[in-house]
Write a protein that holds these residues in place. Structure first.
Motif, PDB file in Angstrom:
ATOM      1  N   TYR A 126      30.557  75.794  80.458  1.00  0.00           N
ATOM      2  CA  TYR A 126      29.898  76.715  80.046  1.00  0.00           C
ATOM      3  C   TYR A 126      29.924  78.133  81.093  1.00  0.00           C
ATOM      4  O   TYR A 126      30.319  77.980  82.070  1.00  0.00           O
ATOM      5  CB  TYR A 126      28.224  76.279  80.243  1.00  0.00           C
ATOM      6  CG  TYR A 126      28.098  74.939  79.325  1.00  0.00           C
ATOM      7  CD1 TYR A 126      27.506  75.261  78.009  1.00  0.00           C
ATOM      8  CD2 TYR A 126      28.100  73.734  79.832  1.00  0.00           C
ATOM      9  CE1 TYR A 126      27.528  74.061  77.296  1.00  0.00           C
ATOM     10  CE2 TYR A 126      27.855  72.573  79.276  1.00  0.00           C
ATOM     11  CZ  TYR A 126      27.548  72.961  77.609  1.00  0.00           C
ATOM     12  OH  TYR A 126      27.336  71.923  77.051  1.00  0.00           O
ATOM     13  N   GLY A 127      29.580  79.377  80.539  1.00  0.00           N
ATOM     14  CA  GLY A 127      29.791  80.456  81.134  1.00  0.00           C
ATOM     15  C   GLY A 127      30.892  80.969  81.463  1.00  0.00           C
ATOM     16  O   GLY A 127      31.279  81.723  82.585  1.00  0.00           O
ATOM     17  N   ASN A 128      31.974  80.689  80.500  1.00  0.00           N
ATOM     18  CA  ASN A 128      33.245  81.266  80.761  1.00  0.00           C
ATOM     19  C   ASN A 128      33.793  82.458  79.775  1.00  0.00           C
ATOM     20  O   ASN A 128      35.010  82.471  79.509  1.00  0.00           O
ATOM     21  CB  ASN A 128      34.335  79.987  80.673  1.00  0.00           C
ATOM     22  CG  ASN A 128      34.265  79.471  79.157  1.00  0.00           C
ATOM     23  OD1 ASN A 128      33.332  79.393  78.472  1.00  0.00           O
ATOM     24  ND2 ASN A 128      35.556  78.937  78.765  1.00  0.00           N
ATOM     25  N   THR A 129      32.757  82.970  79.157  1.00  0.00           N
ATOM     26  CA  THR A 129      32.980  84.135  78.431  1.00  0.00           C
ATOM     27  C   THR A 129      32.221  85.417  78.853  1.00  0.00           C
ATOM     28  O   THR A 129      31.228  85.257  79.525  1.00  0.00           O
ATOM     29  CB  THR A 129      32.698  83.739  76.977  1.00  0.00           C
ATOM     30  OG1 THR A 129      31.342  83.546  76.770  1.00  0.00           O
ATOM     31  CG2 THR A 129      33.349  82.701  76.382  1.00  0.00           C
ATOM     32  N   ALA A 130      32.745  86.664  78.602  1.00  0.00           N
ATOM     33  CA  ALA A 130      32.104  87.625  78.936  1.00  0.00           C
ATOM     34  C   ALA A 130      32.698  88.953  78.181  1.00  0.00           C
ATOM     35  O   ALA A 130      34.016  88.893  77.769  1.00  0.00           O
ATOM     36  CB  ALA A 130      32.026  87.960  80.482  1.00  0.00           C
ATOM     37  N   LEU A 156      29.961  71.274  88.527  1.00  0.00           N
ATOM     38  CA  LEU A 156      30.396  72.166  89.606  1.00  0.00           C
ATOM     39  C   LEU A 156      30.576  73.324  89.071  1.00  0.00           C
ATOM     40  O   LEU A 156      30.652  73.711  87.814  1.00  0.00           O
ATOM     41  CB  LEU A 156      31.696  71.799  90.288  1.00  0.00           C
ATOM     42  CG  LEU A 156      32.717  71.227  89.410  1.00  0.00           C
ATOM     43  CD1 LEU A 156      33.639  72.332  89.171  1.00  0.00           C
ATOM     44  CD2 LEU A 156      33.602  70.213  90.311  1.00  0.00           C
ATOM     45  N   THR A 157      30.211  74.430  89.771  1.00  0.00           N
ATOM     46  CA  THR A 157      30.658  75.697  89.570  1.00  0.00           C
ATOM     47  C   THR A 157      31.765  76.530  89.906  1.00  0.00           C
ATOM     48  O   THR A 157      32.325  76.158  91.197  1.00  0.00           O
ATOM     49  CB  THR A 157      29.538  76.614  89.887  1.00  0.00           C
ATOM     50  OG1 THR A 157      29.112  76.640  91.449  1.00  0.00           O
ATOM     51  CG2 THR A 157      28.104  76.075  89.197  1.00  0.00           C
ATOM     52  N   VAL A 158      32.358  77.476  89.241  1.00  0.00           N
ATOM     53  CA  VAL A 158      33.453  78.186  89.807  1.00  0.00           C
ATOM     54  C   VAL A 158      33.522  79.416  89.420  1.00  0.00           C
ATOM     55  O   VAL A 158      33.080  80.000  88.486  1.00  0.00           O
ATOM     56  CB  VAL A 158      34.991  77.424  89.019  1.00  0.00           C
ATOM     57  CG1 VAL A 158      36.166  78.317  89.529  1.00  0.00           C
ATOM     58  CG2 VAL A 158      35.115  76.131  89.169  1.00  0.00           C
ATOM     59  N   ASP A 159      33.763  80.307  90.578  1.00  0.00           N
ATOM     60  CA  ASP A 159      33.776  82.043  90.205  1.00  0.00           C
ATOM     61  C   ASP A 159      34.935  82.308  89.535  1.00  0.00           C
ATOM     62  O   ASP A 159      36.094  82.053  89.638  1.00  0.00           O
ATOM     63  CB  ASP A 159      33.700  82.835  91.754  1.00  0.00           C
ATOM     64  CG  ASP A 159      32.562  82.109  92.232  1.00  0.00           C
ATOM     65  OD1 ASP A 159      31.567  82.221  91.961  1.00  0.00           O
ATOM     66  OD2 ASP A 159      32.726  82.340  93.706  1.00  0.00           O
TER      67      ASP A 159
END
Length: 193
Positions: A74-78, A98-101
């Motif tokens: 999740y959160g890999n589009t912008a 886990l999260t990745v910048d």
């Protein structure tokens, strides 16, 4: 004993059957815990570049202790240039998140180079090669030049001889299209070229 081996995480049932003087059977539940991914290694795909559309940061792999993790992302589009955080949530035989910048970057702009004459007349002073470096709109881009003798040693561009000139654009937003080096020569003026 039957059902006492398994590969996947979860609750499993084994059957224990009596032999010899023992008869009957009993069922017994046993379990394999999910593998935690808090120490997983994440390899991101190529850094996406801005183009005005929705861009995706891909994930090449997620591994923990040599195992390929199954996951949702999740959160890999912008759409806009900037810094973001994607979340990897383990599924199946794995547990945790886990999260990745990641960053959506501006694409590097291509700049072109026009090299001047290759022959200069000796005048006793340090000379300078005047290169034209521009973007697609014709706007000049800052650059610097380094001068070397033909053995690769840094030198001043001053005396009679042959020199290697190296063009450097320090700004990481640009990539140079074409030659970034040129051989030039300073000669004594003999009345003819």
């Amino acid at each position: 004993v039957e059902g006492n081996t398994a590969t996947d995480a979860g609750v499993h049932t084994m059957r224990i059957t009596g032999t010899g003087d023992y008869t009957g059977s009993v069922l017994k539940d046993w379990s394999i815990s999910q593998k935690d991914i808090s120490d997983a290694v994440v390899v991101l795909g190529p850094i996406p570049e801005y183009d005005g559309s929705l861009r995706t940061q891909t994930v090449e792999s997620v591994t923990v202790d040599g195992l390929d993790v199954t996951y949702e992302i999740y959160g890999n589009t912008a759409t806009d240039v900037g810094d973001y955080i994607l979340t990897i949530i383990a599924v199946g035989n794995f547990d945790g998140a886990l999260t990745v910048d990641w960053t959506l970057v501006m694409p590097k702009e291509i700049v072109s180079v026009v090299w001047p004459d290759k022959i200069y007349i000796y005048d006793g002073d340090v000379q300078e090669v005047s290169v034209i470096v521009t973007n697609k709109d014709g706007i000049s881009i800052p650059y610097r030049l380094e001068y070397y003798d033909m053995d690769g040693n840094p030198v001043e561009f001053k005396g009679v001889g042959v020199y290697l000139v190296k063009l450097i654009v320090d700004d990481s937003l640009y990539v140079v299209e074409g030659d970034t080096t040129m051989v030039v020569e300073i000669i004594l003026y003999d009345g003819e070229y």
